[in-house]
Enzyme design. Structure first.
Site, PDB file in Angstrom:
ATOM      1  N   ARG A  12       0.841  -1.201   0.000  1.00  0.00           N
ATOM      2  CA  ARG A  12       0.000   0.000   0.000  1.00  0.00           C
ATOM      3  C   ARG A  12       0.886   1.265   0.000  1.00  0.00           C
ATOM      4  O   ARG A  12       0.944   1.987  -0.978  1.00  0.00           O
ATOM      5  CB  ARG A  12      -0.939  -0.030   1.221  1.00  0.00           C
ATOM      6  N   ASP A  13       1.632   1.492   1.061  1.00  0.00           N
ATOM      7  CA  ASP A  13       2.392   2.745   1.195  1.00  0.00           C
ATOM      8  C   ASP A  13       3.496   2.826   0.147  1.00  0.00           C
ATOM      9  O   ASP A  13       3.825   3.913  -0.329  1.00  0.00           O
ATOM     10  CB  ASP A  13       3.009   2.824   2.605  1.00  0.00           C
ATOM     11  N   HIS A 205       4.978   4.224  12.667  1.00  0.00           N
ATOM     12  CA  HIS A 205       5.104   4.183  11.198  1.00  0.00           C
ATOM     13  C   HIS A 205       6.070   5.307  10.843  1.00  0.00           C
ATOM     14  O   HIS A 205       5.705   6.478  10.893  1.00  0.00           O
ATOM     15  CB  HIS A 205       3.703   4.399  10.598  1.00  0.00           C
ATOM     16  N   HIS A 207       9.016   7.083   8.424  1.00  0.00           N
ATOM     17  CA  HIS A 207       9.659   7.193   7.109  1.00  0.00           C
ATOM     18  C   HIS A 207      11.121   7.612   7.273  1.00  0.00           C
ATOM     19  O   HIS A 207      11.485   8.293   8.217  1.00  0.00           O
ATOM     20  CB  HIS A 207       8.914   8.200   6.228  1.00  0.00           C
ATOM     21  N   CYS A 238       8.128  10.076  -0.147  1.00  0.00           N
ATOM     22  CA  CYS A 238       7.657  11.133   0.729  1.00  0.00           C
ATOM     23  C   CYS A 238       6.856  12.093  -0.132  1.00  0.00           C
ATOM     24  O   CYS A 238       7.373  12.628  -1.106  1.00  0.00           O
ATOM     25  CB  CYS A 238       8.838  11.838   1.378  1.00  0.00           C
ATOM     26  N   ASN A 247       9.336   3.706   4.144  1.00  0.00           N
ATOM     27  CA  ASN A 247       9.417   3.268   5.523  1.00  0.00           C
ATOM     28  C   ASN A 247      10.736   2.539   5.728  1.00  0.00           C
ATOM     29  O   ASN A 247      11.424   2.191   4.784  1.00  0.00           O
ATOM     30  CB  ASN A 247       8.263   2.307   5.827  1.00  0.00           C
TER      31      ASN A 247
HETATM   32 ZN    ZN Z   1       3.715   6.199   5.195  1.00  0.00          ZN
END
Ligand code: ZN
Length: 302
Positions: A12-13, A205, A207, A238, A247
């Site tokens: 997803r991310d 979470h 980054h 980002c 991440n």
């Molecule tokens: Zn994220």
């Protein structure tokens, strides 16, 4: 100490910011392998509009297929609004993740709503998901700073956390959307949340935009976070700096945990294999380290 839980958010991310859409069959292969590697949760996708975010257009289909299979990991899906919840309930998502941005500007750009209104709607949606018998996790995005606004007052973040806890939502993720978090701040925030309610199931979470990812993850774990969200190969971007800074890499975190005897139940080689395939498919090097180096050999430990 309880084992640190790993929530893989790469599908997803990570994939949502890729220029190219990854075919459903390829995603399925990666998700299945990660979901059977021993990690605890895998985030399959996001219930956004497919015409707006084509990378996530197959989220419903992925869940329909995966729902018929048995995997070790719990599967999660990100829901942004009431319509997204309807879709998630229809395809049987077991863990529904929702969030509010602590940054007024980020919230308005992402949702068209300010933080207060977004918070009311997300809490109501989360409670509806809970009533439907689903597990729910709520997050505070841009919790450690915002690419538009810069620093976000800690009180603002804790206000959102307190509203979640008051509503009975005790699985909470603090998300470092821009990568501004630093270890001392992460330690303090985790302690502040646990001071509000020591039973909070807290996730971090983080980054790695500025290279502080793993240090901040360690601060979160040492301060009492129960779970960490990571992505395969450190994939992700980002939204503010437009640099490839996802991440902390899943296999990097599993590797270091295993060096201290934790999470030996996770198949690190399987995770490394997935990240190598992701890098090969995307045709470029990913930010993660251990998928390139391989683990430090057993004989070299200590
Ligand atoms: Zn994220």
């Amino acid at each position: 100490m309880n084992p640190i839980l790993i929530h893989e958010v790469g599908p997803r991310d990570g994939l949502q910011v890729e220029a190219a859409v990854v075919p459903t069959e390829v995603k399925l292969d990666w998700i299945r392998r990660v979901a059977d590697s021993g990690v605890d949760i895998v985030q399959v996708g996001s219930f956004v509009r497919g015409d707006k975010v084509p990378q996530m257009a197959d989220t419903d289909e992925l869940f329909r297929i995966l729902a018929k299979e048995a995997h070790h990991a719990l599967l999660s899906g990100l829901v942004l609004n009431e319509k997204g919840l309807e879709r998630a309930l229809e395809v049987g998502v077991p863990l529904i993740c929702l969030g509010v941005s602590a940054s007024e500007t980020h919230s308005r750009k992402n949702t068209g709503m300010g933080t207060d209104e977004a918070q009311r709607r997300i809490i109501a949606t989360a409670l509806a998901a809970k009533q439907a018998g689903r597990k729910v996790q709520v997050s505070v995005q841009s919790a450690f700073g915002c690419g538009f606004e810069g620093p976000i007052p800690e009180a603002r973040v804790m206000g959102i956390v307190a509203a979640y806890l008051e509503a009975g939502l005790t699985s909470i993720s603090l998300a470092d959307t821009a990568g501004h978090a630093h270890p001392a701040q992460v330690r303090r925030y985790v302690q502040s949340v646990l001071a509000l309610d020591p039973n909070t199931e807290l996730t971090a979470h983080i980054h790695n935009t500025y290279g502080l990812g793993m240090a901040s993850v360690y601060a979160a774990m040492e301060a009492g976070a129960k779970a960490i969200e990571t992505s395969f190969g450190g994939l992700g971007g980002c939204p503010f700096t437009k640099v490839a800074a996802g991440n902390v890499a899943t296999e990097d975190l599993v590797h270091v945990l295993q060096r201290t005897g934790q999470r030996l139940d996770i198949d690190l080689a399987a995770l490394i294999g997935v990240s190598r395939d992701v890098a090969r498919h995307l045709g470029r090097e990913l930010p993660g380290c251990v998928y390139k180096t391989g683990p430090i050999q057993e004989s070299n430990r200590r």
